[in-house]
Design a protein around this motif. Structure first.
Motif, mmCIF file in Angstrom:
data_model
loop_
_atom_site.group_PDB
_atom_site.id
_atom_site.type_symbol
_atom_site.label_atom_id
_atom_site.label_comp_id
_atom_site.label_asym_id
_atom_site.label_seq_id
_atom_site.Cartn_x
_atom_site.Cartn_y
_atom_site.Cartn_z
ATOM 1 N N ALA A 106 11.076 39.561 -56.370
ATOM 2 C CA ALA A 106 11.864 40.046 -57.520
ATOM 3 C C ALA A 106 11.219 41.274 -58.145
ATOM 4 C CB ALA A 106 12.023 38.931 -58.561
ATOM 5 N N LEU A 107 9.884 41.239 -58.236
ATOM 6 C CA LEU A 107 9.181 42.389 -58.841
ATOM 7 C C LEU A 107 9.289 43.618 -57.940
ATOM 8 C CD1 LEU A 107 7.412 43.231 -61.284
ATOM 9 C CD2 LEU A 107 5.410 42.688 -59.894
ATOM 10 N N GLY A 108 9.143 43.412 -56.642
ATOM 11 C CA GLY A 108 9.279 44.525 -55.697
ATOM 12 C C GLY A 108 10.680 45.113 -55.750
ATOM 13 N N ASN A 109 11.690 44.214 -55.805
ATOM 14 C CA ASN A 109 13.075 44.706 -55.896
ATOM 15 C C ASN A 109 13.278 45.523 -57.161
ATOM 16 O OD1 ASN A 109 13.779 43.426 -53.539
ATOM 17 N ND2 ASN A 109 14.728 41.642 -54.532
ATOM 18 N N LEU A 110 12.714 45.011 -58.268
ATOM 19 C CA LEU A 110 12.872 45.717 -59.553
ATOM 20 C C LEU A 110 12.413 47.158 -59.450
ATOM 21 C CD1 LEU A 110 13.306 45.580 -62.726
ATOM 22 C CD2 LEU A 110 10.829 45.126 -62.831
ATOM 23 N N PHE A 170 -12.087 35.389 -72.278
ATOM 24 C CA PHE A 170 -12.035 34.234 -73.191
ATOM 25 C C PHE A 170 -11.934 32.899 -72.454
ATOM 26 C CE2 PHE A 170 -12.404 35.849 -77.367
ATOM 27 C CZ PHE A 170 -11.923 37.143 -77.337
ATOM 28 N N GLU A 171 -11.682 32.980 -71.149
ATOM 29 C CA GLU A 171 -11.604 31.711 -70.388
ATOM 30 C C GLU A 171 -12.939 30.976 -70.377
ATOM 31 O OE1 GLU A 171 -9.678 33.046 -66.652
ATOM 32 O OE2 GLU A 171 -8.387 31.288 -66.930
ATOM 33 N N ARG A 172 -14.019 31.667 -70.747
ATOM 34 C CA ARG A 172 -15.350 31.020 -70.726
ATOM 35 C C ARG A 172 -15.424 29.926 -71.798
ATOM 36 N NH1 ARG A 172 -18.931 36.078 -72.153
ATOM 37 N NH2 ARG A 172 -17.329 36.986 -70.819
ATOM 38 N N TYR A 173 -14.556 29.987 -72.805
ATOM 39 C CA TYR A 173 -14.632 29.000 -73.885
ATOM 40 C C TYR A 173 -13.815 27.770 -73.527
ATOM 41 C CZ TYR A 173 -16.598 32.879 -76.519
ATOM 42 O OH TYR A 173 -17.390 33.925 -76.922
ATOM 43 N N ASP A 174 -14.438 26.583 -73.704
ATOM 44 C CA ASP A 174 -13.752 25.340 -73.310
ATOM 45 C C ASP A 174 -12.469 25.126 -74.099
ATOM 46 O OD1 ASP A 174 -16.858 23.482 -72.758
ATOM 47 O OD2 ASP A 174 -15.653 24.805 -71.462
ATOM 48 N N CYS A 175 -12.397 25.719 -75.308
ATOM 49 C CA CYS A 175 -11.229 25.448 -76.167
ATOM 50 C C CYS A 175 -10.011 26.259 -75.729
ATOM 51 C CB CYS A 175 -11.571 25.788 -77.623
ATOM 52 S SG CYS A 175 -11.933 27.523 -77.905
ATOM 53 N N VAL A 176 -10.162 27.130 -74.704
ATOM 54 C CA VAL A 176 -9.082 28.071 -74.362
ATOM 55 C C VAL A 176 -8.309 27.642 -73.111
ATOM 56 C CG1 VAL A 176 -8.610 30.433 -73.529
ATOM 57 C CG2 VAL A 176 -10.172 30.052 -75.452
ATOM 58 N N GLU A 177 -6.990 27.646 -73.242
ATOM 59 C CA GLU A 177 -6.094 27.498 -72.094
ATOM 60 C C GLU A 177 -5.446 28.877 -71.868
ATOM 61 O OE1 GLU A 177 -4.570 25.751 -69.033
ATOM 62 O OE2 GLU A 177 -5.012 24.211 -70.543
ATOM 63 N N ALA A 178 -5.833 29.563 -70.788
ATOM 64 C CA ALA A 178 -5.256 30.886 -70.505
ATOM 65 C C ALA A 178 -4.007 30.700 -69.657
ATOM 66 C CB ALA A 178 -6.279 31.762 -69.789
ATOM 67 N N VAL A 179 -2.914 31.338 -70.054
ATOM 68 C CA VAL A 179 -1.641 31.226 -69.318
ATOM 69 C C VAL A 179 -1.237 32.628 -68.835
ATOM 70 C CG1 VAL A 179 0.765 30.414 -69.409
ATOM 71 C CG2 VAL A 179 -0.983 29.298 -70.824
ATOM 72 N N PRO A 180 -1.640 32.995 -67.604
ATOM 73 C CA PRO A 180 -1.339 34.337 -67.099
ATOM 74 C C PRO A 180 0.141 34.496 -66.748
ATOM 75 C CG PRO A 180 -2.372 33.032 -65.369
ATOM 76 C CD PRO A 180 -2.364 32.174 -66.602
ATOM 77 N N GLU A 181 0.575 35.743 -66.591
ATOM 78 C CA GLU A 181 1.945 35.979 -66.121
ATOM 79 C C GLU A 181 2.102 35.404 -64.720
ATOM 80 O OE1 GLU A 181 2.370 40.249 -66.530
ATOM 81 O OE2 GLU A 181 3.596 39.970 -68.294
ATOM 82 N N PRO A 182 3.243 34.820 -64.415
ATOM 83 C CA PRO A 182 3.463 34.172 -63.110
ATOM 84 C C PRO A 182 3.825 35.188 -62.022
ATOM 85 C CG PRO A 182 5.412 33.899 -64.456
ATOM 86 C CD PRO A 182 4.434 34.683 -65.298
ATOM 87 N N ILE A 183 2.877 36.061 -61.713
ATOM 88 C CA ILE A 183 3.146 37.120 -60.714
ATOM 89 C C ILE A 183 3.583 36.493 -59.389
ATOM 90 C CG2 ILE A 183 2.165 39.075 -59.429
ATOM 91 C CD1 ILE A 183 2.245 39.693 -62.337
#
Ligand SMILES: Nc1ncnc2c1ncn2[C@@H]1O[C@H](COP(=O)(O)OP(=O)(O)OP(=O)(O)O)[C@@H](O)[C@H]1O
Ligand SMILES: Nc1nc(=O)c2ncn([C@H]3C[C@H](O)[C@@H](CO)O3)c2[nH]1
Length: 250
Positions: free
Chosen positions: A85-89, A61-74
């Motif tokens: 933190a993820l590795g420790n978990l 959906f990032e192809r659409y100009d109207c979309v702001e994609a907010v991924p997880e902050p890996i």
């Protein structure tokens, strides 16, 4: 100017008590202009198990100009001042579940508060899935002490009551645990090499419990997509439902 969120109907001393249907108790994004309120984006939370295909949907959906994609902050989760933190978990869930879920909750709020002038925001998961899937699973697996669970629950209730965390649609990528596990192994994220299929099965149960059985408050209508399909079929599915996901923005 405070937003009139269509979601928040929170009792003083309980969790979010929201309507799981399409109607909302206040102004919805599209109505705000009729009341001369400033516009806010249509917010979609993409929910699903590890490996269900959330990132793949967002990339589509990032192809659409109207979309702001907010991924997880890996990146934040794997490097917090040099701490993974993820590795420790995944190395010691009993020791680190409280810390990780506390930090995940903070970064979820930051995701929800992303500033954009785009008309659609796609969030990769939400504060709600942290609470109703991951925290619930950690507690029921014995990886959170009851006091830790209570602290996380009170933080969640406070944040939902006092922060601006609207969601207008949940897209649930529903996939069989074995399918998710295959993809997780294929994707080979370093921190996840020790993840057992039992975790994927447990998380599947909590997603179903929340989004299908609605045993926990569901903050928006749920669009369920069969995420077991192959890539090409998923693209056709995304295309078939794009008007719902983009709220008619195209
Ligand atoms: N429909 C599909 N068929 C086969 N492989 C897929 C499909 N969708 C995604 N994948 C692959 O599976 C892996 C996981 O996909 P993706 O990263 O989109 O899942 P995710 O839900 O974002 O995972 P996580 O929750 O871990 O971030 C990736 O390697 C991706 O290329
Ligand atoms: N405990 C816990 N709480 C969360 O809120 C949360 N959100 C995501 N994750 C894990 C799943 C994937 O391995 C990886 C990327 O989604 O991070 C979480 N784990």
């Amino acid at each position: 100017m405070p937003w009139l969120s269509p979601l928040r109907d929170v009792d003083n001393n309980s969790q979010v008590s929201t309507d799981s249907g399409m109607k909302s108790s206040a102004v919805s994004p599209s109505d705000s202009s009729s009341l001369n309120l400033p516009h806010r984006p249509f917010v979609v939370s993409v929910e699903g198990n590890i490996g269900s295909g959330k990132t793949t949907l967002m990339q589509y959906f990032e192809r659409y100009d109207c979309v702001e994609a907010v991924p997880e902050p890996i990146d934040k989760w794997t490097n917090l001042k040099g701490h993974n933190a993820l590795g420790n978990l995944y190395m010691d869930a009993n020791r680190w579940s409280f810390s990780f879920n506390t930090y995940a909750s903070l970064t979820r709020c930051q995701m929800h508060e992303t500033k954009t002038n785009k008309s659609v925001v796609l969030l990769e998961r939400s504060l709600y899935s942290t609470r109703y899937c991951f925290v619930e699973n950690s507690y029921q697996s014995g990886d959170l002490h009851e006091m830790e669970y209570e602290i996380l629950t009170r933080w969640f209730n406070y944040l939902v009551k006092h922060e601006h965390l609207p969601i207008d649609l949940i897209v649930y990528l529903k996939a069989e645990p074995v399918k998710c596990y295959e993809r997780l192994r294929q994707r080979h994220r370093r921190e996840e090499v020790s993840v057992p299929i039992s975790l994927i099965e447990d998380l599947h149960r909590f997603h179903e419990c929340w989004l299908i059985e609605k045993k926990y408050p569901v903050p928006a209508p749920v669009l369920i997509l069969d995420a077991n399909l192959d890539r090409a079929s998923m693209q056709s599915l995304f295309d078939e439902h794009k008007s719902k996901i983009l709220c008619g923005q195209i």
